[in-house]
Design a protein around this motif. Structure first.
Motif, PDB file in Angstrom:
ATOM      1  N   MET A  61      15.159  91.404  -1.099  1.00  0.00           N
ATOM      2  CA  MET A  61      14.887  90.284  -0.206  1.00  0.00           C
ATOM      3  C   MET A  61      13.858  90.701   0.831  1.00  0.00           C
ATOM      4  O   MET A  61      14.163  90.980   1.987  1.00  0.00           O
ATOM      5  N   MET A  62      12.607  90.740   0.382  1.00  0.00           N
ATOM      6  CA  MET A  62      11.470  91.086   1.241  1.00  0.00           C
ATOM      7  C   MET A  62      10.475  89.936   1.159  1.00  0.00           C
ATOM      8  O   MET A  62      10.099  89.501   0.072  1.00  0.00           O
ATOM      9  N   SER A  63      10.061  89.418   2.293  1.00  0.00           N
ATOM     10  CA  SER A  63       9.217  88.230   2.299  1.00  0.00           C
ATOM     11  C   SER A  63       7.765  88.572   1.978  1.00  0.00           C
ATOM     12  O   SER A  63       7.314  89.712   2.119  1.00  0.00           O
ATOM     13  N   LEU A  64       7.022  87.558   1.564  1.00  0.00           N
ATOM     14  CA  LEU A  64       5.639  87.754   1.132  1.00  0.00           C
ATOM     15  C   LEU A  64       4.766  88.342   2.232  1.00  0.00           C
ATOM     16  O   LEU A  64       3.934  89.218   1.965  1.00  0.00           O
ATOM     17  N   ASP A  65       4.937  87.898   3.460  1.00  0.00           N
ATOM     18  CA  ASP A  65       4.126  88.437   4.553  1.00  0.00           C
ATOM     19  C   ASP A  65       4.373  89.930   4.747  1.00  0.00           C
ATOM     20  O   ASP A  65       3.439  90.713   4.986  1.00  0.00           O
ATOM     21  N   GLN A  66       5.659  90.352   4.614  1.00  0.00           N
ATOM     22  CA  GLN A  66       5.978  91.769   4.784  1.00  0.00           C
ATOM     23  C   GLN A  66       5.549  92.589   3.575  1.00  0.00           C
ATOM     24  O   GLN A  66       5.202  93.768   3.711  1.00  0.00           O
ATOM     25  N   LYS A  67       5.575  92.005   2.395  1.00  0.00           N
ATOM     26  CA  LYS A  67       5.052  92.678   1.201  1.00  0.00           C
ATOM     27  C   LYS A  67       3.555  92.955   1.380  1.00  0.00           C
ATOM     28  O   LYS A  67       3.063  94.043   1.060  1.00  0.00           O
ATOM     29  N   LEU A  68       2.838  91.980   1.906  1.00  0.00           N
ATOM     30  CA  LEU A  68       1.412  92.151   2.174  1.00  0.00           C
ATOM     31  C   LEU A  68       1.185  93.225   3.231  1.00  0.00           C
ATOM     32  O   LEU A  68       0.318  94.095   3.074  1.00  0.00           O
ATOM     33  N   ALA A  69       1.959  93.176   4.308  1.00  0.00           N
ATOM     34  CA  ALA A  69       1.788  94.145   5.389  1.00  0.00           C
ATOM     35  C   ALA A  69       2.160  95.552   4.942  1.00  0.00           C
ATOM     36  O   ALA A  69       1.464  96.527   5.247  1.00  0.00           O
ATOM     37  N   ASP A  70       3.261  95.659   4.200  1.00  0.00           N
ATOM     38  CA  ASP A  70       3.757  96.965   3.793  1.00  0.00           C
ATOM     39  C   ASP A  70       2.816  97.653   2.809  1.00  0.00           C
ATOM     40  O   ASP A  70       2.703  98.879   2.805  1.00  0.00           O
ATOM     41  N   GLY A  71       2.137  96.857   1.979  1.00  0.00           N
ATOM     42  CA  GLY A  71       1.293  97.449   0.946  1.00  0.00           C
ATOM     43  C   GLY A  71      -0.175  97.514   1.284  1.00  0.00           C
ATOM     44  O   GLY A  71      -0.995  97.830   0.421  1.00  0.00           O
ATOM     45  N   SER A  72      -0.533  97.238   2.541  1.00  0.00           N
ATOM     46  CA  SER A  72      -1.946  97.229   2.919  1.00  0.00           C
ATOM     47  C   SER A  72      -2.229  98.184   4.071  1.00  0.00           C
ATOM     48  O   SER A  72      -1.348  98.530   4.854  1.00  0.00           O
ATOM     49  N   VAL A  73      -3.469  98.587   4.150  1.00  0.00           N
ATOM     50  CA  VAL A  73      -3.927  99.462   5.229  1.00  0.00           C
ATOM     51  C   VAL A  73      -4.011  98.654   6.518  1.00  0.00           C
ATOM     52  O   VAL A  73      -4.412  97.491   6.508  1.00  0.00           O
ATOM     53  N   GLN A  74      -3.621  99.250   7.634  1.00  0.00           N
ATOM     54  CA  GLN A  74      -3.742  98.549   8.910  1.00  0.00           C
ATOM     55  C   GLN A  74      -5.175  98.644   9.395  1.00  0.00           C
ATOM     56  O   GLN A  74      -5.635  99.689   9.828  1.00  0.00           O
ATOM     57  N   GLU A  75      -5.890  97.517   9.349  1.00  0.00           N
ATOM     58  CA  GLU A  75      -7.282  97.454   9.760  1.00  0.00           C
ATOM     59  C   GLU A  75      -7.454  96.690  11.060  1.00  0.00           C
ATOM     60  O   GLU A  75      -8.566  96.564  11.570  1.00  0.00           O
ATOM     61  N   THR A  76      -6.375  96.140  11.578  1.00  0.00           N
ATOM     62  CA  THR A  76      -6.419  95.333  12.783  1.00  0.00           C
ATOM     63  C   THR A  76      -5.341  95.798  13.752  1.00  0.00           C
ATOM     64  O   THR A  76      -4.427  96.540  13.382  1.00  0.00           O
ATOM     65  N   ARG A  77      -5.439  95.337  15.006  1.00  0.00           N
ATOM     66  CA  ARG A  77      -4.468  95.756  16.024  1.00  0.00           C
ATOM     67  C   ARG A  77      -3.045  95.412  15.599  1.00  0.00           C
ATOM     68  O   ARG A  77      -2.117  96.196  15.771  1.00  0.00           O
ATOM     69  N   HIS A  78      -2.859  94.218  15.054  1.00  0.00           N
ATOM     70  CA  HIS A  78      -1.539  93.782  14.602  1.00  0.00           C
ATOM     71  C   HIS A  78      -1.521  93.794  13.078  1.00  0.00           C
ATOM     72  O   HIS A  78      -2.355  93.159  12.442  1.00  0.00           O
ATOM     73  N   LYS A  79      -0.574  94.499  12.519  1.00  0.00           N
ATOM     74  CA  LYS A  79      -0.473  94.550  11.062  1.00  0.00           C
ATOM     75  C   LYS A  79      -0.161  93.156  10.512  1.00  0.00           C
ATOM     76  O   LYS A  79      -0.616  92.783   9.436  1.00  0.00           O
ATOM     77  N   PHE A  80       0.625  92.402  11.262  1.00  0.00           N
ATOM     78  CA  PHE A  80       0.974  91.042  10.862  1.00  0.00           C
ATOM     79  C   PHE A  80       1.429  90.299  12.106  1.00  0.00           C
ATOM     80  O   PHE A  80       1.761  90.898  13.139  1.00  0.00           O
ATOM     81  N   LEU A  81       1.437  88.972  12.013  1.00  0.00           N
ATOM     82  CA  LEU A  81       2.022  88.124  13.047  1.00  0.00           C
ATOM     83  C   LEU A  81       3.087  87.256  12.387  1.00  0.00           C
ATOM     84  O   LEU A  81       2.803  86.566  11.407  1.00  0.00           O
ATOM     85  N   TYR A  82       4.301  87.313  12.899  1.00  0.00           N
ATOM     86  CA  TYR A  82       5.331  86.368  12.482  1.00  0.00           C
ATOM     87  C   TYR A  82       5.612  85.491  13.691  1.00  0.00           C
ATOM     88  O   TYR A  82       6.173  85.951  14.690  1.00  0.00           O
ATOM     89  N   HIS A  83       5.211  84.244  13.595  1.00  0.00           N
ATOM     90  CA  HIS A  83       5.207  83.367  14.762  1.00  0.00           C
ATOM     91  C   HIS A  83       5.993  82.094  14.495  1.00  0.00           C
ATOM     92  O   HIS A  83       5.709  81.384  13.531  1.00  0.00           O
ATOM     93  N   GLN A  84       6.968  81.815  15.346  1.00  0.00           N
ATOM     94  CA  GLN A  84       7.704  80.558  15.291  1.00  0.00           C
ATOM     95  C   GLN A  84       7.158  79.626  16.366  1.00  0.00           C
ATOM     96  O   GLN A  84       7.169  79.968  17.553  1.00  0.00           O
ATOM     97  N   VAL A  85       6.654  78.472  15.947  1.00  0.00           N
ATOM     98  CA  VAL A  85       6.200  77.472  16.899  1.00  0.00           C
ATOM     99  C   VAL A  85       7.371  77.051  17.776  1.00  0.00           C
ATOM    100  O   VAL A  85       7.234  76.846  18.987  1.00  0.00           O
ATOM    101  N   ASN A  86       8.535  76.920  17.182  1.00  0.00           N
ATOM    102  CA  ASN A  86       9.781  76.631  17.882  1.00  0.00           C
ATOM    103  C   ASN A  86      10.904  77.335  17.133  1.00  0.00           C
ATOM    104  O   ASN A  86      10.691  77.882  16.060  1.00  0.00           O
ATOM    105  N   ARG A  87      12.077  77.324  17.709  1.00  0.00           N
ATOM    106  CA  ARG A  87      13.196  78.098  17.163  1.00  0.00           C
ATOM    107  C   ARG A  87      13.560  77.652  15.750  1.00  0.00           C
ATOM    108  O   ARG A  87      13.667  76.465  15.455  1.00  0.00           O
ATOM    109  N   GLY A  88      13.771  78.638  14.848  1.00  0.00           N
ATOM    110  CA  GLY A  88      14.163  78.337  13.480  1.00  0.00           C
ATOM    111  C   GLY A  88      14.889  79.504  12.841  1.00  0.00           C
ATOM    112  O   GLY A  88      15.160  80.522  13.489  1.00  0.00           O
TER     113      GLY A  88
END
Length: 402
Positions: A110-137
């Motif tokens: 149970m690993m989400s697509l965004d984390q699969k992308l982050a985990d398998g890629s080189v960090q080229e930016t300040r933030h490896k990924f952004l997980y952002h909730q516009v509102n609570r969910g």
């Protein structure tokens, strides 16, 4: 990350049995992402008749996304075999595996697509990924240890993370504090070590968190871009009327190379605020055929998708549309019945060989393409050599054929 969230994330490593594996970077083969990837999700899904009926000629394709003809694909009837139904499908929107099904599918994670992308890629930016909730969910981003990732909540917090002026010494102090917490947890594990799988997983999870801290510390040496804040402190109290702020920040993050991976989620909590509806999104989703509730669902859907369209236009204006994969995908196909089949999925940009529509379901049960096939396609287009995703080792071939 707040200390409370950090402790929660670390502690979850001992909450459930998981397969053990090393978390050291030298054991991993990472790729440089060829594309930006932006995932967008509406917790409870869209009003079903407006995207299920009439296929590629459905309301959303003809009234909202008509201008992207030839630049987007509607995944008609896509879902994941064995997903079942219920609210447990919401956290599984981008994992294609429910948390309570982990023990039933031992070869999946149970690993989400965004984390699969982050985990398998080189960090080229300040933030490896952004997980952002516009509102609570519901929590929808899950790391390799099947732990939920704390979200950046609301436009104000997202702005602070990305573009506000910060105190570098304070940031260093926070990292030292987090290292101290990890060290304390590691000492406790060593003192009480009995060799259980849970303890091994916890140790690997702590090592993984230390790696993340190392990456954060490295990027402290690079000057953070400053962007003047252009929205009020209280605007996010009405999430949909103000969510253009959230998408503008994500766009700026891509443009200023602050991230290449972003997950934008519209949660169910207070989503209706500022829209003039008394009932929340969940209650309206269970509309039972009442016209006023269906109308509320329609208006909420339109507000979400109109802002997605505006975001896509900004990507075009800044000439990064073809370099950015945007996937709108929901875990619910019909929230009124808690049905996870035939979910709403729209794929934009990213250099795919787009088709107006791709049929994913034959009849009511036979899957031509699954959600995992779609996620594998995103991984392949992003540059992954191993683009397998849970049950899928195959992509949707139409997306790669001219």
């Amino acid at each position: 990350m707040k200390r409370r969230d950090f402790l929660k994330l670390s502690a979850l490593g001992a909450a459930a049995p998981m397969n053990s594996f090393a978390a050291k970077k030298e054991d991993e083969f990472r790729v440089k992402l060829k594309k930006n990837v932006v995932l967008v999700n509406l917790d409870l899904g869209l009003y079903a008749p407006h995207f299920r009926d009439n296929g590629a000629d459905c309301k959303y394709m003809t009234e909202i996304f008509f201008e992207f003809k030839g630049k987007m694909t509607y995944l008609d009837g896509i879902s994941e075999p064995g997903m079942g139904g219920g609210h447990e499908c919401q956290p599984a929107s981008f994992t294609a595996l429910r948390y309570d099904h982990r023990d039933l599918y031992t070869t999946r994670k149970m690993m989400s697509l965004d984390q699969k992308l982050a985990d398998g890629s080189v960090q080229e930016t300040r933030h490896k990924f952004l997980y952002h909730q516009v509102n609570r969910g519901s929590s929808m981003s899950w790391n390799r240890f099947e732990q939920p990732i704390p979200a950046i909540s609301g436009a104000n917090e997202l702005y602070e993370q990305l573009f506000a002026r910060t105190d570098k010494d304070l940031d260093k102090a926070r990292i030292r504090r987090e290292r101290d917490i990890l060290a304390a947890l590691s000492r406790n594990i060593r003192r009480q070590w009995t060799g259980t799988p849970q303890e091994t997983d916890m140790k690997n999870s702590l090592d993984y968190q230390v790696d993340l801290l190392d990456e954060r510390e490295k990027w402290l040496k690079v000057k953070k871009p400053y962007l003047k804040k252009t929205f009020g402190e209280n605007e996010e109290r009405n999430p949909l009327p103000s969510c253009s702020n959230n998408f503008d920040l994500v766009h700026e993050a891509l443009m200023k190379q602050q991230t290449k991976i972003a997950f934008v989620q519209f949660g169910g909590g207070s989503l209706q605020r500022g829209m003039g509806f008394e009932l929340g999104h969940h209650a309206n989703g269970h509309h039972a055929g009442y016209p006023e509730r269906i109308y509320a669902c329609e208006q909420i859907d339109t507000a979400v998708l109109t802002n997605v369209r505006r975001f896509l236009r900004k990507l075009q204006e800044s000439n990064i549309f073809d370099d950015t994969i945007v996937l709108f995908h929901c875990g619910m196909g019909n929230a009124a019945a808690h049905d996870s089949r035939r979910t709403a999925s729209f794929l934009f940009g990213g250099g795919f060989a787009h088709k107006k529509s791709i049929k994913c379901l034959e009849g009511k049960k036979e899957h031509i393409y699954s959600t995992c096939n779609l996620f594998s396609s995103v991984l392949k287009q992003s540059g992954f050599r191993d683009y397998s995703f849970n049950s899928s080792k195959e992509v949707i071939p139409e997306l790669f054929k001219a």
